[in-house]
Design an enzyme around this catalytic site. Sequence first.
Site, PDB file in Angstrom:
ATOM      1  N   GLU A  86      -0.647  -9.347  -0.147  1.00  0.00           N
ATOM      2  CA  GLU A  86      -2.085  -9.560   0.110  1.00  0.00           C
ATOM      3  C   GLU A  86      -2.878  -9.637  -1.198  1.00  0.00           C
ATOM      4  OE1 GLU A  86      -1.934  -6.142   2.736  1.00  0.00           O
ATOM      5  OE2 GLU A  86      -2.830  -7.330   4.337  1.00  0.00           O
ATOM      6  N   GLY A 124       0.572  -4.912   1.021  1.00  0.00           N
ATOM      7  CA  GLY A 124      -0.611  -5.013   0.161  1.00  0.00           C
ATOM      8  C   GLY A 124      -0.363  -5.784  -1.121  1.00  0.00           C
ATOM      9  N   GLU A 175       4.477  -4.897   7.683  1.00  0.00           N
ATOM     10  CA  GLU A 175       3.706  -3.856   8.376  1.00  0.00           C
ATOM     11  C   GLU A 175       4.130  -3.625   9.820  1.00  0.00           C
ATOM     12  OE1 GLU A 175       2.424  -6.173   6.399  1.00  0.00           O
ATOM     13  OE2 GLU A 175       1.016  -5.256   5.003  1.00  0.00           O
ATOM     14  N   ALA A 206       0.866  -1.174   0.000  1.00  0.00           N
ATOM     15  CA  ALA A 206       0.000   0.000   0.000  1.00  0.00           C
ATOM     16  C   ALA A 206       0.902   1.222   0.000  1.00  0.00           C
ATOM     17  CB  ALA A 206      -0.902  -0.030   1.230  1.00  0.00           C
TER      18      ALA A 206
HETATM   19  N1  DAK Z   1       4.551   3.138  -1.037  1.00  0.00           N
HETATM   20  C1  DAK Z   1       4.902   4.275  -1.682  1.00  0.00           C
HETATM   21  N2  DAK Z   1       5.986   4.389  -2.450  1.00  0.00           N
HETATM   22  C2  DAK Z   1       6.779   3.308  -2.566  1.00  0.00           C
HETATM   23  C3  DAK Z   1       6.474   2.075  -1.928  1.00  0.00           C
HETATM   24  C4  DAK Z   1       5.288   2.020  -1.115  1.00  0.00           C
HETATM   25  N3  DAK Z   1       4.883   0.913  -0.521  1.00  0.00           N
HETATM   26  N4  DAK Z   1       7.443   1.204  -2.232  1.00  0.00           N
HETATM   27  C5  DAK Z   1       8.294   1.834  -3.032  1.00  0.00           C
HETATM   28  N5  DAK Z   1       7.901   3.097  -3.247  1.00  0.00           N
HETATM   29  C6  DAK Z   1       8.566   4.134  -4.035  1.00  0.00           C
HETATM   30  C7  DAK Z   1       9.783   4.675  -3.328  1.00  0.00           C
HETATM   31  O1  DAK Z   1       9.420   5.681  -2.393  1.00  0.00           O
HETATM   32  C8  DAK Z   1      10.582   5.219  -4.495  1.00  0.00           C
HETATM   33  O2  DAK Z   1      10.029   6.464  -4.885  1.00  0.00           O
HETATM   34  P1  DAK Z   1      11.002   7.737  -5.253  1.00  0.00           P
HETATM   35  O3  DAK Z   1      11.836   7.956  -4.043  1.00  0.00           O
HETATM   36  O4  DAK Z   1      11.809   7.259  -6.435  1.00  0.00           O
HETATM   37  O5  DAK Z   1      10.029   8.837  -5.565  1.00  0.00           O
HETATM   38  C9  DAK Z   1      10.292   4.240  -5.610  1.00  0.00           C
HETATM   39  O6  DAK Z   1       9.091   3.553  -5.231  1.00  0.00           O
HETATM   40  C10 DAK Z   1      11.381   3.196  -5.773  1.00  0.00           C
HETATM   41  O7  DAK Z   1      11.614   2.615  -4.511  1.00  0.00           O
HETATM   42  P2  DAK Z   1      13.085   2.487  -3.853  1.00  0.00           P
HETATM   43  O8  DAK Z   1      13.967   3.587  -4.314  1.00  0.00           O
HETATM   44  O9  DAK Z   1      12.898   2.301  -2.407  1.00  0.00           O
HETATM   45  O10 DAK Z   1      13.583   1.121  -4.534  1.00  0.00           O
HETATM   46  P3  DAK Z   1      14.599   0.056  -3.921  1.00  0.00           P
HETATM   47  O11 DAK Z   1      14.892  -0.877  -5.015  1.00  0.00           O
HETATM   48  O12 DAK Z   1      15.753   0.753  -3.252  1.00  0.00           O
HETATM   49  O13 DAK Z   1      13.785  -0.713  -2.796  1.00  0.00           O
HETATM   50  C11 DAK Z   1      11.841  -1.848  -1.880  1.00  0.00           C
HETATM   51  C12 DAK Z   1      12.675  -1.495  -3.152  1.00  0.00           C
HETATM   52  C13 DAK Z   1      10.573  -2.547  -2.328  1.00  0.00           C
HETATM   53  C14 DAK Z   1      12.663  -2.777  -0.985  1.00  0.00           C
HETATM   54  C15 DAK Z   1      11.554  -0.526  -1.119  1.00  0.00           C
HETATM   55  O14 DAK Z   1      10.972   0.413  -2.035  1.00  0.00           O
HETATM   56  C16 DAK Z   1      10.607  -0.731   0.023  1.00  0.00           C
HETATM   57  O15 DAK Z   1      10.986  -1.219   1.096  1.00  0.00           O
HETATM   58  N6  DAK Z   1       9.361  -0.304  -0.181  1.00  0.00           N
HETATM   59  C17 DAK Z   1       8.350  -0.357   0.851  1.00  0.00           C
HETATM   60  C18 DAK Z   1       7.914  -1.763   1.029  1.00  0.00           C
HETATM   61  C19 DAK Z   1       6.903  -1.890   2.134  1.00  0.00           C
HETATM   62  O16 DAK Z   1       7.215  -1.669   3.314  1.00  0.00           O
HETATM   63  N7  DAK Z   1       5.711  -2.236   1.728  1.00  0.00           N
HETATM   64  C20 DAK Z   1       4.650  -2.456   2.651  1.00  0.00           C
HETATM   65  C21 DAK Z   1       3.847  -1.235   2.750  1.00  0.00           C
HETATM   66  S1  DAK Z   1       2.746  -1.407   4.093  1.00  0.00           S
HETATM   67  C22 DAK Z   1      -4.156  -0.950   6.299  1.00  0.00           C
HETATM   68  C23 DAK Z   1      -4.263  -0.964   4.947  1.00  0.00           C
HETATM   69  C24 DAK Z   1      -3.213  -1.444   4.201  1.00  0.00           C
HETATM   70  C25 DAK Z   1      -2.058  -1.863   4.781  1.00  0.00           C
HETATM   71  C26 DAK Z   1      -1.975  -1.815   6.144  1.00  0.00           C
HETATM   72  C27 DAK Z   1      -2.997  -1.374   6.919  1.00  0.00           C
HETATM   73  N8  DAK Z   1      -5.243  -0.431   7.099  1.00  0.00           N
HETATM   74  C28 DAK Z   1      -5.845   0.780   6.650  1.00  0.00           C
HETATM   75  C29 DAK Z   1      -5.528  -1.022   8.319  1.00  0.00           C
HETATM   76  C30 DAK Z   1      -0.967  -2.269   3.977  1.00  0.00           C
HETATM   77  C31 DAK Z   1       0.255  -1.885   4.336  1.00  0.00           C
HETATM   78  C32 DAK Z   1       1.348  -2.043   3.441  1.00  0.00           C
HETATM   79  O17 DAK Z   1       1.261  -2.543   2.346  1.00  0.00           O
END
Ligand code: DAK
Length: 259
Positions: free
Chosen positions: A112, A109, A132, A64
């Site tokens: 998921e 997400g 998360e 997400a």
């Molecule tokens: N959201 C927004 N932008 C993201 C993103 C994300 N999840 N993942 C990557 N990006 C963006 C980065 O900010 C970056 O943007 P710029 O800086 O270039 O503008 C671009 O994508 C490229 O990412 P990186 O530069 O970080 O690329 P790397 O190869 O260095 O790293 C990575 C790739 C996938 C390891 C890293 O981007 C990363 O760790 N991303 C976040 C992964 C993550 O933590 N995903 C889980 C998100 S939490 C809920 C509803 C939903 C959810 C929870 C609760 N409720 C309302 C109860 C769901 C939660 C989630 O999904």
Amino acid sequence: MTHVLLEKKEHVAIATINRPKALNALNSEVLADLNELVDTVNADSDIYALVLTGSGEKAFVAGADIGEMSTLTKAEGEAFGKKGNDVFRKIETMPIPTIAAVNGFALGGGCELSMACDIRLCADTAVFGQPETGLGITPGFGGTQRLARLIGPGMAKQLIYSARNIKADEALRVGLVNAVYPAEELMAAAEKLAATIAKNAPIAVRACKKAINEGLEVGMDEAVVIEEKLFGSCFETADQKEGMGAFLEKRKHEPYQNK
Ligand code: DAK
């Protein structure tokens, strides 16, 4: 749809989540497009299977959108979670089979979303995880529920509590994915599987999906009744008559008509 591309190859639809600058992260617009995708595909009786993938070589969906989520209040968080859950449940209950072709990061997400599909195939470069708790939240698009049902509560709890990512080989070992392919072969494999499914009698295939999904929600006594009813309904179809008739006449069946 701005962030979801839709292509049709015979009876198979291929949908690509297309927000590569943010590694296909799910913001409200992507969720709205996914919702529209389901409506579009469900309305097309000529589509018998759906493959869902992410654009670019790096990510299926990196979660997400953290930027959009970071400032949510409790009420807004619940509303965002409901929006995602409603769309994912709609995907899960699509009548036709769905295959996630996981071509890279499937985090939060993204993991998921893949679990809302019937079948997961992945590239050898794929990475799965529910990060998360490391961000101060719980999985919010069904991760606590679907991961536990898919790979068992013990392994699901370990992955969710630890927020540890796993690579494709481990995802295969724990049963999160059905098969791993070299990255460049993934889409061909997913499309081939979808085409194989699409060759079988579509009404019967849809009945199988319904029987499995709905049967898993109830006890075995009720579950077998669900199967009996769906089994019975197949005998009102032209495809059943053609399929069994062809067998008895020792010939190959004609292409099924979805009737
Ligand atoms: N959201 C927004 N932008 C993201 C993103 C994300 N999840 N993942 C990557 N990006 C963006 C980065 O900010 C970056 O943007 P710029 O800086 O270039 O503008 C671009 O994508 C490229 O990412 P990186 O530069 O970080 O690329 P790397 O190869 O260095 O790293 C990575 C790739 C996938 C390891 C890293 O981007 C990363 O760790 N991303 C976040 C992964 C993550 O933590 N995903 C889980 C998100 S939490 C809920 C509803 C939903 C959810 C929870 C609760 N409720 C309302 C109860 C769901 C939660 C989630 O999904």
